[in-house]
Structure formats: structure tokens, C-alpha cells
Scaffold this motif. Sequence first.
Motif, PDB file in Angstrom:
ATOM      1  N   GLY A  77     -40.302 -33.750  17.987  1.00 21.61           N
ATOM      2  CA  GLY A  77     -40.463 -33.553  19.763  1.00 21.61           C
ATOM      3  C   GLY A  77     -41.736 -32.155  20.097  1.00 21.61           C
ATOM      4  O   GLY A  77     -42.320 -31.450  19.453  1.00 21.61           O
ATOM      5  N   ASN A  78     -41.730 -32.143  21.119  1.00 21.36           N
ATOM      6  CA  ASN A  78     -42.965 -31.053  21.459  1.00 21.36           C
ATOM      7  C   ASN A  78     -42.404 -30.004  22.945  1.00 21.36           C
ATOM      8  O   ASN A  78     -41.502 -30.323  23.150  1.00 21.36           O
ATOM      9  N   THR A  79     -43.753 -29.643  23.796  1.00 25.50           N
ATOM     10  CA  THR A  79     -42.494 -28.777  24.490  1.00 25.50           C
ATOM     11  C   THR A  79     -42.363 -29.133  25.783  1.00 25.50           C
ATOM     12  O   THR A  79     -41.393 -29.249  26.446  1.00 25.50           O
ATOM     13  N   ALA A  80     -42.628 -31.091  25.959  1.00 29.62           N
ATOM     14  CA  ALA A  80     -41.358 -31.765  26.665  1.00 29.62           C
ATOM     15  C   ALA A  80     -39.810 -32.006  27.100  1.00 29.62           C
ATOM     16  O   ALA A  80     -39.482 -31.836  28.171  1.00 29.62           O
ATOM     17  N   ARG A  81     -39.564 -31.778  25.812  1.00 32.47           N
ATOM     18  CA  ARG A  81     -37.957 -31.437  25.867  1.00 32.47           C
ATOM     19  C   ARG A  81     -37.986 -30.559  26.730  1.00 32.47           C
ATOM     20  O   ARG A  81     -36.626 -30.816  26.906  1.00 32.47           O
ATOM     21  N   PHE A  82     -38.495 -29.801  26.944  1.00 35.41           N
ATOM     22  CA  PHE A  82     -37.753 -28.652  27.908  1.00 35.41           C
ATOM     23  C   PHE A  82     -38.128 -29.215  29.123  1.00 35.41           C
ATOM     24  O   PHE A  82     -37.646 -27.644  29.606  1.00 35.41           O
ATOM     25  N   ILE A  83     -38.940 -29.415  29.495  1.00 40.47           N
ATOM     26  CA  ILE A  83     -38.180 -30.075  30.790  1.00 40.47           C
ATOM     27  C   ILE A  83     -37.065 -30.155  31.319  1.00 40.47           C
ATOM     28  O   ILE A  83     -35.944 -30.946  30.842  1.00 40.47           O
TER      29      ILE A  83
END
Length: 156
Positions: A77-83
Motif C-alpha cells: 500500500g501507499n500513503t492513501a491507506r492513511f486517509i
Amino acid sequence: MAKTKIKPIFERRRSKIHGWGVFATAPINKNKRIIDYDGEKITHKQSAVREDRYLRRGHIWCFKINNFWVRDAAVGGNTARFINHSCKPNCYVQIVGHTICIRAARNIKRGEELSYDYSTDGDKTMPCRCKPGCTTKLWNTLSISTVSRRPKSRRR
């Protein structure tokens, strides 16, 4: 020739909603594609096993693409998973093929935390943390059924 470094329009940092969050580092225009939600593409059967483990830790990483495939942001995963989730989000999700795009639902100011409605389904729940006293329950799988549509604009 010198390469110019492109400054990202978001960054990950601690959130008041839950754990880590993603924040705008520059103004973001309505409908702009911000980031794709990346992760390993797995079947629903594989996802069910992983979701139980993630939910026990208070996370929802599996995003349903369609009736067969799921993206697991805990793997690749990337940073989007922390939205984070919000019942009143400033982003929405658009699914094109097997790509999950996060887009701005409205103009977003620099410093605002990015959020979208997880529109979850499944058989296990965790409490929503978007604001104190919220009674919404989040289920164990992010669902395509309702998040793939842009939110209706509200008229005043």
C-alpha cells in the motif's frame, strides 16, 4: 539539465481523527485526482482472513474493487491507506477498472486533513472516530457499492 523536484500536494502526519492521517500541503481543486489507493490485489476469500487480523488492531486496509477482487493496502500500500474516514468527507472514491482513485469532493485548503466516507460492509464493526460522539459503525471491508459515486453537491 537540472531536474525540478515536484512537491507533493499531501503529506502523512498524526491525525486528531485516528492515528495517522493525510493532510493537504497545498490547495487542492474540486475533482482533482489526489492519489490512487494501492495494495496487493487479492480475492475476497483471501481478504476475509486478513480483515479479521487488521480489525483487531483497529485498522481497515482491505478495499473492495468489485465482487471478486479486493485491494489490501497493508501489503504494497501507499500513503492513501492513511486517509481517514469521515461522515462529512472532503474526498470521494472513483473506481476505474481495478484502479481506486481518491478525488477531491470540494476545494480543499492547505493544512486540511483528507477524508472520505468508507461506506463499509462486512460482518464485523468498529466505531467511527470522525468526531466525538459519532454513533456510526464501520464494517470490516471498504465497499465499492456506494463509494464509487461522487457525493451530491449540497445547495444552500
